[in-house]
Design an enzyme around this catalytic site. Structure first.
Site, mmCIF file in Angstrom:
data_model
loop_
_atom_site.group_PDB
_atom_site.id
_atom_site.type_symbol
_atom_site.label_atom_id
_atom_site.label_comp_id
_atom_site.label_asym_id
_atom_site.label_seq_id
_atom_site.Cartn_x
_atom_site.Cartn_y
_atom_site.Cartn_z
ATOM 1 N N PRO A 77 73.708 31.118 -2.687
ATOM 2 C CG PRO A 77 75.361 32.208 -3.941
ATOM 3 C CD PRO A 77 74.954 31.905 -2.525
ATOM 4 C CB CYS A 78 70.251 27.528 -5.490
ATOM 5 S SG CYS A 78 69.674 28.392 -6.994
ATOM 6 N N PRO A 79 73.072 27.444 -7.457
ATOM 7 C CG PRO A 79 73.609 28.979 -9.158
ATOM 8 C CD PRO A 79 73.207 28.896 -7.706
#
Length: 424
Positions: A77-79
């Site tokens: 995940p990039c958030p």
């Protein structure tokens, strides 16, 4: 080349998977949280073993069952790192980057490939990156970071991705980052003209001639936000300049007689909207790759993907290294965070003045105020113990990494359960 097996975590809708397949890798396993993305993988590659669930849940899969696999890969995940977010890094319950690095110790793949957003390359995460490199070194890997531009590999899109590749010592000297492909990436018009004309729209050719640049980054967004569109205001303006209405995704290509929509204020928008198939082609998916779920969930899968052409080129470089088919090269070690490296493993607390003096001996020029600011920065991802001396001058010890790396009692578990429905 000999057969190469890959275990892919956070596999999404298969962007990285397709690219690695084109590079010659066979999937031993793909693990993904989103049920729609899992169905996408199963529909397109029924022969793959696809497991749905939290990749960090020991009941979902057993990493030790794949010990010694050729490649462990994933787009975690990039958030936690995105510039548009809060950049919580190690304290974000969605952060699986550190866990994936720790996973390499358990799986012991010959190579590791992890990709994420450009935000991870920022100064904010210099210590995080250094910790990753040093940890992998402890596990017997030589690791490197590289910012890759999708448009350098034939993708008609401005999509920078920050990529980590690590190889066991035996293979590391054979790895070379892929070079940009010759020629320019195709324009949006060149890429989509036939799809825009598919339903007989007379203006498709004229539109294609004006859509003479590459696209801004396609954004899939998260489950926390609304329906599908092509991104924030700046991205919408860039699409507008290419003759695309970015305020949503169309079900079908424009029909004969199509005219651009107008906004509530009466403003004429750029032109036709993209369909999900058009967005998928801009990402580098082939037209026969089908996405399961509704329009919004399908588009989210597309927008969050690693472009297959980029994954293919990185995969080919890794494959050549694993088969020792490339020339040898010297790997130059790059220090991402000198303060972190200085403090790592030390048992004696140091003042900012002492840190500054020691850095100067290593030809690193940082003043005391710079070091103090850096320590404050460092404390966002690591526990920093402050020891007060008699003279009132504080000294500092680097303690634990705050990130989740598999700890049973880590707060990530409860936060993940509470927010699972919003994680994508």
């Amino acid at each position: 080349m000999s057969a190469l097996k890959v275990v892919e975590i956070c596999a999404g809708a298969g962007g990285q998977a397709v690219g690695l397949e084109r590079a010659g890798f066979e999937h031993a396993l793909a693990v993904e949280l989103d049920p729609n993305a899992c169905e996408t993988l199963r529909k397109n590659r029924p022969e793959w073993k696809v497991v749905q669930g939290d990749v960090a849940d020991e009941e979902v899969w057993r990493p030790e069952d794949y010990k010694g696999v050729s490649l462990l890969a994933g787009g975690v995940p990039c958030p936690p790192f995105t510039i548009a977010g809060k950049q919580l890094g190690a304290t974000d319950e969605r952060d699986l980057f550190a866990w994936a690095v720790k996973l390499a110790e358990r799986v012991q793949p010959k190579a590791l490939l992890l990709e994420n957003v450009r935000g991870l390359s920022a100064n904010r995460f210099s210590a995080y990156r250094q910790h990753v490199l040093d940890t992998l070194r402890d596990f017997g890997y030589v690791a490197e970071w590289r910012l890759l531009q999708a448009s350098d590999f034939g993708v008609p899109q401005l999509r920078p991705r920050f990529v980590l590749v690590a190889l066991q010592d035996e293979y590391a000297e054979y790895f070379h980052w892929p070079e940009p492909l010759p020629g320019l990436a195709p324009t949006v018009g060149e890429t989509l003209k036939d799809l825009m004309a598919a339903n007989g729209w007379e203006g498709a050719e004229e539109w294609a001639a004006k859509a003479d640049g590459i696209a801004p980054t396609i954004v899939g967004g998260s489950k926390k936000h609304g329906g599908a569109d092509l991104g924030p205001s700046r991205a919408k303006a860039a699409w507008e300049a290419l003759g695309v209405d970015a305020w949503g995704i169309a079900n079908d290509a424009p029909a004969p007689g199509f005219e651009p929509a107008t906004s509530k204020k009466g403003e004429r928008r750029g032109g036709p909207k993209l369909t999900s198939r058009m967005a998928a082609r801009i990402q580098g998916f082939s037209d026969d790759w089908e996405f399961e779920g509704g329009k919004t969930t399908g588009y989210r899968q597309i927008g969050n993907a690693f472009p297959p052409p980029v994954a293919k080129e990185v995969g080919l470089s890794i494959a050549r290294a694993l088969n020792k088919k490339a020339s040898r090269r010297e790997r130059a070690e790059i220090t991402h965070d000198p303060v972190y490296r200085l403090l790592r493993g030390r048992t004696q607390a140091l003042t900012a003045e002492q840190i500054t003096a020691l850095l100067q001996k290593e030809d690193v020029v940082m003043g005391v105020p710079d070091v103090e600011r850096h320590l404050s920065h460092l404390g966002r991802d690591f526990n920093i113990e402050t020891v007060e001396r008699k003279q009132g001058v504080p000294s500092y010890l680097l303690r634990d990494f705050k990130a989740f790396i598999g700890q049973e009692g880590h707060e990530r578990h409860e936060l993940f359960k509470a927010n699972k429905a919003k994680i994508s």
